[in-house]
Design a protein around this motif. Sequence first.
Motif, PDB file in Angstrom:
ATOM      1  N   ALA A 282      10.803 -31.154  40.224  1.00 12.17           N
ATOM      2  CA  ALA A 282       9.876 -32.154  40.765  1.00 12.17           C
ATOM      3  C   ALA A 282       8.869 -32.621  39.726  1.00 12.17           C
ATOM      4  O   ALA A 282       8.401 -33.773  39.783  1.00 12.17           O
ATOM      5  CB  ALA A 282       9.154 -31.582  41.979  1.00 12.17           C
ATOM      6  N   MET A 283       8.531 -31.772  38.775  1.00  7.02           N
ATOM      7  CA  MET A 283       7.449 -32.091  37.844  1.00  7.02           C
ATOM      8  C   MET A 283       7.881 -32.360  36.414  1.00  7.02           C
ATOM      9  O   MET A 283       7.098 -32.890  35.616  1.00  7.02           O
ATOM     10  CB  MET A 283       6.405 -30.964  37.863  1.00  7.02           C
ATOM     11  N   PHE A 284       9.125 -32.000  36.071  1.00  5.46           N
ATOM     12  CA  PHE A 284       9.586 -32.196  34.696  1.00  5.46           C
ATOM     13  C   PHE A 284      10.916 -32.941  34.697  1.00  5.46           C
ATOM     14  O   PHE A 284      11.879 -32.488  35.334  1.00  5.46           O
ATOM     15  CB  PHE A 284       9.732 -30.849  33.988  1.00  5.46           C
ATOM     16  N   PRO A 285      10.994 -34.064  34.006  1.00  4.20           N
ATOM     17  CA  PRO A 285      12.242 -34.832  33.971  1.00  4.20           C
ATOM     18  C   PRO A 285      13.358 -34.057  33.287  1.00  4.20           C
ATOM     19  O   PRO A 285      13.122 -33.068  32.579  1.00  4.20           O
ATOM     20  CB  PRO A 285      11.858 -36.087  33.187  1.00  4.20           C
ATOM     21  N   SER A 286      14.576 -34.511  33.470  1.00  2.88           N
ATOM     22  CA  SER A 286      15.756 -33.784  33.002  1.00  2.88           C
ATOM     23  C   SER A 286      15.844 -33.688  31.484  1.00  2.88           C
ATOM     24  O   SER A 286      16.569 -32.846  30.956  1.00  2.88           O
ATOM     25  CB  SER A 286      17.027 -34.441  33.543  1.00  2.88           C
ATOM     26  N   ASN A 287      15.103 -34.558  30.762  1.00  3.34           N
ATOM     27  CA  ASN A 287      15.158 -34.492  29.305  1.00  3.34           C
ATOM     28  C   ASN A 287      14.301 -33.360  28.732  1.00  3.34           C
ATOM     29  O   ASN A 287      14.353 -33.080  27.530  1.00  3.34           O
ATOM     30  CB  ASN A 287      14.712 -35.819  28.688  1.00  3.34           C
ATOM     31  N   ILE A 288      13.509 -32.703  29.581  1.00  3.10           N
ATOM     32  CA  ILE A 288      12.713 -31.551  29.140  1.00  3.10           C
ATOM     33  C   ILE A 288      13.577 -30.296  29.228  1.00  3.10           C
ATOM     34  O   ILE A 288      14.092 -29.953  30.303  1.00  3.10           O
ATOM     35  CB  ILE A 288      11.438 -31.378  29.986  1.00  3.10           C
ATOM     36  N   ARG A 289      13.728 -29.610  28.116  1.00  2.00           N
ATOM     37  CA  ARG A 289      14.485 -28.357  28.086  1.00  2.00           C
ATOM     38  C   ARG A 289      13.644 -27.254  28.700  1.00  2.00           C
ATOM     39  O   ARG A 289      12.465 -27.105  28.367  1.00  2.00           O
ATOM     40  CB  ARG A 289      14.848 -28.005  26.650  1.00  2.00           C
ATOM     41  N   VAL A 290      14.243 -26.469  29.592  1.00  2.00           N
ATOM     42  CA  VAL A 290      13.523 -25.377  30.253  1.00  2.00           C
ATOM     43  C   VAL A 290      14.213 -24.058  29.923  1.00  2.00           C
ATOM     44  O   VAL A 290      15.423 -23.912  30.116  1.00  2.00           O
ATOM     45  CB  VAL A 290      13.461 -25.576  31.779  1.00  2.00           C
ATOM     46  N   ILE A 291      13.426 -23.109  29.414  1.00  2.00           N
ATOM     47  CA  ILE A 291      13.945 -21.783  29.101  1.00  2.00           C
ATOM     48  C   ILE A 291      13.097 -20.739  29.819  1.00  2.00           C
ATOM     49  O   ILE A 291      12.038 -21.046  30.366  1.00  2.00           O
ATOM     50  CB  ILE A 291      13.967 -21.506  27.583  1.00  2.00           C
ATOM     51  N   ALA A 292      13.571 -19.510  29.834  1.00  2.00           N
ATOM     52  CA  ALA A 292      12.837 -18.389  30.433  1.00  2.00           C
ATOM     53  C   ALA A 292      13.089 -17.151  29.596  1.00  2.00           C
ATOM     54  O   ALA A 292      13.978 -17.143  28.731  1.00  2.00           O
ATOM     55  CB  ALA A 292      13.262 -18.173  31.874  1.00  2.00           C
ATOM     56  N   GLU A 293      12.320 -16.095  29.852  1.00  2.00           N
ATOM     57  CA  GLU A 293      12.405 -14.869  29.065  1.00  2.00           C
ATOM     58  C   GLU A 293      12.665 -13.653  29.956  1.00  2.00           C
ATOM     59  O   GLU A 293      11.869 -12.708  29.996  1.00  2.00           O
ATOM     60  CB  GLU A 293      11.111 -14.674  28.270  1.00  2.00           C
ATOM     61  N   PRO A 294      13.778 -13.637  30.705  1.00  2.00           N
ATOM     62  CA  PRO A 294      14.063 -12.475  31.563  1.00  2.00           C
ATOM     63  C   PRO A 294      14.401 -11.247  30.742  1.00  2.00           C
ATOM     64  O   PRO A 294      15.124 -11.319  29.750  1.00  2.00           O
ATOM     65  CB  PRO A 294      15.273 -12.943  32.384  1.00  2.00           C
ATOM     66  N   GLY A 295      13.876 -10.108  31.149  1.00  2.00           N
ATOM     67  CA  GLY A 295      14.175  -8.844  30.493  1.00  2.00           C
ATOM     68  C   GLY A 295      14.735  -7.857  31.496  1.00  2.00           C
ATOM     69  O   GLY A 295      15.942  -7.633  31.569  1.00  2.00           O
ATOM     70  N   ARG A 296      13.834  -7.274  32.317  1.00  2.00           N
ATOM     71  CA  ARG A 296      14.279  -6.290  33.311  1.00  2.00           C
ATOM     72  C   ARG A 296      15.327  -6.882  34.247  1.00  2.00           C
ATOM     73  O   ARG A 296      16.188  -6.168  34.760  1.00  2.00           O
ATOM     74  CB  ARG A 296      13.085  -5.761  34.099  1.00  2.00           C
ATOM     75  N   TYR A 297      15.243  -8.191  34.487  1.00  2.00           N
ATOM     76  CA  TYR A 297      16.212  -8.845  35.359  1.00  2.00           C
ATOM     77  C   TYR A 297      17.641  -8.514  34.934  1.00  2.00           C
ATOM     78  O   TYR A 297      18.494  -8.225  35.770  1.00  2.00           O
ATOM     79  CB  TYR A 297      15.998 -10.366  35.341  1.00  2.00           C
ATOM     80  N   TYR A 298      17.904  -8.545  33.648  1.00  2.00           N
ATOM     81  CA  TYR A 298      19.260  -8.323  33.152  1.00  2.00           C
ATOM     82  C   TYR A 298      19.661  -6.849  33.134  1.00  2.00           C
ATOM     83  O   TYR A 298      20.824  -6.522  33.388  1.00  2.00           O
ATOM     84  CB  TYR A 298      19.383  -8.886  31.732  1.00  2.00           C
ATOM     85  N   VAL A 299      18.731  -5.954  32.833  1.00  2.00           N
ATOM     86  CA  VAL A 299      19.140  -4.592  32.465  1.00  2.00           C
ATOM     87  C   VAL A 299      18.705  -3.467  33.394  1.00  2.00           C
ATOM     88  O   VAL A 299      19.295  -2.377  33.349  1.00  2.00           O
ATOM     89  CB  VAL A 299      18.644  -4.264  31.038  1.00  2.00           C
ATOM     90  N   ALA A 300      17.701  -3.688  34.237  1.00  2.00           N
ATOM     91  CA  ALA A 300      17.149  -2.558  35.006  1.00  2.00           C
ATOM     92  C   ALA A 300      18.205  -1.871  35.848  1.00  2.00           C
ATOM     93  O   ALA A 300      18.328  -0.645  35.847  1.00  2.00           O
ATOM     94  CB  ALA A 300      15.988  -3.033  35.877  1.00  2.00           C
ATOM     95  N   SER A 301      18.988  -2.638  36.585  1.00  2.00           N
ATOM     96  CA  SER A 301      19.976  -2.049  37.504  1.00  2.00           C
ATOM     97  C   SER A 301      21.247  -1.606  36.807  1.00  2.00           C
ATOM     98  O   SER A 301      22.152  -1.061  37.452  1.00  2.00           O
ATOM     99  CB  SER A 301      20.315  -3.052  38.610  1.00  2.00           C
TER     100      SER A 301
END
Length: 430
Positions: A282-301
């Motif tokens: 809703a707030m950022f057009p499609s030409n803006i690249r969006v990244i994230a920094e997941p850590g525990r999400y990938y490895v905890a389980s």
Amino acid sequence: MHTELETAVLLNQAPQTKLFNSKQPLQDKLVYTRSVKQVIKEKLEAMSTQKWELDQENAFFVGDLGEVYRQHLRWKSLLPRIEPFFAVKSNPDPMVVKLLASLGIGFDCASKSEIQQVLSVGVEPSRIIYANPCKQASFIRFAAQHNVARMTFDNAEELFKIKKLYPDAELILRILTDDSKSLCQLGLKFGAPLDTINNLLQTAKDLNLNVVGVSFHVGSGCLDENAFADAVVRARWAFDQGEALGFKFNILDIGGGFPSGNVTEGITFEKIAAIVGPAIDAMFPSNIRVIAEPGRYYVASAFTVCTHVIGRRTVTNEENETQYMYYVNDGMYGSFNCILFDHQQVQPKVLSRDGNLMFDEMKEDERTFTSSIWGPTCDSIDCLSKEAKLPALDNGDWIYWENMGAYTICAASKFNGFKQSEVIYTNTFE
């Protein structure tokens, strides 16, 4: 056909197979293709046949690379626009890094050593973000030498440092968010308050530095999914300030704070995805690249640690009830440092008694006792569980602990001369 995984893991080769990257194979690491329980069972059975082998009763991990991959597929399904950059600090296990590199995702690195590790497995510099707002000068020089251009900042002093050492860096402004609902409030240390952003960006412009975007982090162990939506609003405001000053921002980094795969109640990944995904769209057009920094999400389980009962002490409480203190061979100064540093509540489960595997299965009328579990060091802080209900155990029995993949072995020390627990790998993805 799971072709993406097959580029990372050779399947259907019993009993063991090798994880590899087409550019640089890891020849010395073997991966089973069996269930976690089966791998644990075979490990304990091997111990019984090697009774007099030195250190054969040491605690050990089983790391399920298939679970890491399932989490990757889950991310791609629920947040297809947002590119994950794995937070190496959560678990720099070489096989995890190797797998994720093979899957083509990015990496969030906080130091020279983490950058070196990621580069060593063939990751291109463009797939790395140096997401530490306050960096050692020699580390910035190292990043410049290896073309790791994308890095964060949140203060003017850092801008002057970068101008001197890496003037061509691609800078990302880390803003302060409301992390009051998080277990680890990173805003105590990092993040530029909104009322400082204009001055910071003006300083960057005066220094002719290239600011390309905005980042934030709602805190580790976030307990309120709405914190992400609020942070996205703040980021949009920061974008507007930058554009008003003439910057051409093209990247938004929404940081970490995502729950792991074992979280099925309360603040789940699904709930966060349902809020943050639409908010960004809703707030950022499609030409803006969006990244994230997941850590525990990938490895905890994905990691389970098995500990050996090395001692038992029988005590009585004020009501003259029998209670037990158990001592195991991994603890707070080892893999269980997550209790102290990451505010985790670990759950002990009975693995074996009298040589018989249980995997937490007990008879309905099994008597349990109030028990405490302690690590192997001589420090009284080394307590893993102050009050657990367990059947009577004895020396030689085993206790296992699931969901131990995040901020555990990565911060383990060798205090009192105890070894770090080894990792056995398996792949349960089918």
